[in-house]
Design an enzyme around this catalytic site. Structure first.
Site, mmCIF file in Angstrom:
data_model
loop_
_atom_site.group_PDB
_atom_site.id
_atom_site.type_symbol
_atom_site.label_atom_id
_atom_site.label_comp_id
_atom_site.label_asym_id
_atom_site.label_seq_id
_atom_site.Cartn_x
_atom_site.Cartn_y
_atom_site.Cartn_z
ATOM 1 N N GLN A 1 -0.630 2.353 -6.338
ATOM 2 C CA GLN A 1 -2.183 2.484 -6.435
ATOM 3 C C GLN A 1 -2.718 1.976 -7.506
ATOM 4 O O GLN A 1 -3.797 1.465 -7.486
ATOM 5 C CB GLN A 1 -2.454 4.089 -5.910
ATOM 6 C CG GLN A 1 -2.187 4.436 -4.242
ATOM 7 C CD GLN A 1 -2.336 5.884 -4.106
ATOM 8 O OE1 GLN A 1 -2.860 6.562 -5.276
ATOM 9 N NE2 GLN A 1 -2.546 6.159 -2.935
ATOM 10 N N TYR B 1 -4.251 -0.961 7.190
ATOM 11 C CA TYR B 1 -5.537 -2.053 7.681
ATOM 12 C C TYR B 1 -5.919 -1.752 9.117
ATOM 13 O O TYR B 1 -5.244 -1.218 9.734
ATOM 14 C CB TYR B 1 -4.739 -3.357 7.266
ATOM 15 C CG TYR B 1 -4.545 -3.868 6.105
ATOM 16 C CD1 TYR B 1 -5.403 -4.271 4.946
ATOM 17 C CD2 TYR B 1 -3.106 -3.695 5.603
ATOM 18 C CE1 TYR B 1 -5.097 -4.549 3.750
ATOM 19 C CE2 TYR B 1 -2.894 -4.134 4.262
ATOM 20 C CZ TYR B 1 -3.899 -4.384 3.440
ATOM 21 O OH TYR B 1 -3.457 -4.951 2.221
ATOM 22 N N ARG C 1 0.780 -1.245 -0.027
ATOM 23 C CA ARG C 1 -0.052 -0.004 -0.147
ATOM 24 C C ARG C 1 0.882 1.260 0.010
ATOM 25 O O ARG C 1 1.123 1.788 0.937
ATOM 26 C CB ARG C 1 -0.867 0.026 1.233
ATOM 27 C CG ARG C 1 -1.928 -0.966 1.176
ATOM 28 C CD ARG C 1 -3.013 -0.703 0.250
ATOM 29 N NE ARG C 1 -4.122 -1.821 -0.195
ATOM 30 C CZ ARG C 1 -5.165 -1.831 0.719
ATOM 31 N NH1 ARG C 1 -5.631 -1.074 1.520
ATOM 32 N NH2 ARG C 1 -6.137 -2.615 0.253
ATOM 33 N N SER D 1 -8.155 -2.833 -4.220
ATOM 34 C CA SER D 1 -9.118 -1.769 -4.199
ATOM 35 C C SER D 1 -9.988 -1.813 -5.517
ATOM 36 O O SER D 1 -11.184 -1.304 -5.294
ATOM 37 C CB SER D 1 -8.211 -0.557 -4.381
ATOM 38 O OG SER D 1 -7.496 -0.243 -2.857
ATOM 39 N N ASP E 1 -3.259 -1.687 -7.648
ATOM 40 C CA ASP E 1 -3.815 -2.280 -6.215
ATOM 41 C C ASP E 1 -5.280 -3.069 -6.880
ATOM 42 O O ASP E 1 -6.371 -2.612 -6.960
ATOM 43 C CB ASP E 1 -4.293 -1.366 -5.352
ATOM 44 C CG ASP E 1 -4.629 -1.574 -3.897
ATOM 45 O OD1 ASP E 1 -5.017 -2.894 -3.997
ATOM 46 O OD2 ASP E 1 -4.411 -1.120 -2.955
#
Length: 391
Positions: free
Chosen positions: A133, A236, A128, A139, A136
């Site tokens: 990003q 998290y 992360r 996500s 990911d």
């Protein structure tokens, strides 16, 4: 460089690991792309669409996989004894496998990749960090899962979501509680609000309060000192103490009895899903209420949920436990997942030499690589780590 896109063979999987758009870009990177025939049909992508984008169509898994340098999949390949085809055995030694490989749930598969000499990368272990990003997959897929969860709740709910004022009377708005404010939870809040529900949400991470309120929801949590420190460096949720869980459960029990819709999204990497909605809480809910358990595949946030089923309790509460919810939005889920894979692969290609050039010390590679040169290399799964944990 040959790149293969294999058809998914695991149950409840409608996604595909490439799109015509990503195929065009992969070809531009220097890959000869082979797509197994029928790989995209369940995601509304025909063989002709892949062919028009520059791919060749392989007649079966063997033709696609046997000489591929890179293999893209959504879920982990079938191994010996898991199906009619042993996809792992079809891959050549030194092949690079990129997929959501579920290493916590299928530890034996890592041994199979190592034994076959496959360099396997688990996309769900993506660090992360800012530059990752766009890679990911958790996500991109969770976003769609949160959206679909609200639609699934609406489909099972016997009333409308928004307030409606009619000549025959007023229909009150539905009340929805979203439990877990990660990517899925945030999208669920936004979607439920768009449908007209009165939305509240809860999470153990303090940073989520502002996010919930920015979407027009009401935040529900016991905001003590433990709550203010309940987030890991990776973003998290930490597992909370027994004392905190008890206080939070009391607050949620009071809140949940007033709700029409409850959507649970809480997961802890590598661990069973925490119980958020107990049997006692379900018993207090109104007949016709709906719970959608997005964690059902990890044991469930509600002990009454059943994987792959919609169950109705004795007091008339429906509990939805659909499997692989992102796959229920297969067209968009495939497009986003394919782009995640493209963004992961692009920096690994030497544009001049048109060849793979992997920096094994890169943080993204170290975070996702499970096996290399016949060995398990990920620190969470390497033999040394396993022995230390056992000792």
């Amino acid at each position: 460089m040959k790149l293969a896109v294999a058809r998914e063979r695991r149950p409840n999987e409608a996604r595909v690991a490439a799109s015509p758009d990503t195929v065009k870009k992969l070809v531009a990177l220097g890959f000869d792309v082979a797509v197994e025939s029928g790989a995209g049909l369940s995601a509304a992508i025909t063989d002709d669409a892949f062919k028009a984008a520059g791919a060749t169509i392989a007649k079966d898994a063997k033709a696609a996989l046997s000489d591929a340098d890179v293999v893209l999949k959504v879920q982990r390949p079938l191994a010996a004894g898991e199906g009619k085809i042993d996809e792992v055995a079809l891959m050549k030694k030194g092949a690079m496998l990129i997929a959501m490989l579920a290493p916590y749930d299928s530890r034996d598969s890592l041994d199979a990749y190592a034994a076959a000499g496959i360099d396997a990368f688990a996309m769900e272990l993506m660090p992360r960090i800012t530059r990752a990003q766009s890679m990911d997959v958790l996500s991109s897929q969770s976003n769609l899962a949160g959206y679909r969860a609200v639609l699934d709740a609406a489909a099972e709910f016997g009333r409308a979501f928004p307030m409606m004022m009619t000549a025959a009377g007023t229909v009150p708005p539905a009340r929805a509680l979203i439990m877990g404010v990660g990517v899925a939870g945030l999208q669920a809040i936004a979607t439920a609000r768009r449908l007209g529900a009165v939305v509240s949400a809860t999470d153990v991470r303090p940073a989520t309060k502002e996010q919930v309120e920015s979407l027009g929801g009401t935040f529900v949590a016991v905001e003590d000192e433990e709550f203010r420190q309940a987030e890991t460096a990776g973003g998290y949720a930490k597992e909370m103490s027994e004392d905190y869980r008890k206080k939070q459960a009391e607050l949620i029990a009071e809140t949940i009895r007033k709700q029409d819709i409850v959507i649970t999204t809480a997961l802890i990497p590598g661990r069973p899903a925490p119980v958020l909605v107990t049997e006692e809480m379900v018993a207090t809910m109104k007949p016709g209420s709906v719970i959608v358990d997005l964690a059902v595949e990890r044991g469930g946030n509600c002990p009454l949920s059943k994987p792959g089923e919609v169950v109705t309790t004795a007091n008339g509460v429906k509990i939805v436990g659909h499997l692989n919810v992102p796959s229920r939005v297969a067209v968009d889920a495939s497009a986003l997942y394919a782009k995640n894979l493209l963004n992961f692969l692009t920096p690994l290609v030497d544009s001049e030499a048109k060849a793979l050039k992997i920096d094994w010390e890169d943080e993204i590679i170290k975070g996702t690589a499970l096996t290399r040169d016949g060995r398990i290399v990920h620190p969470s799964f390497a033999p040394a780590a396993a022995e230390a944990a056992a000792g």
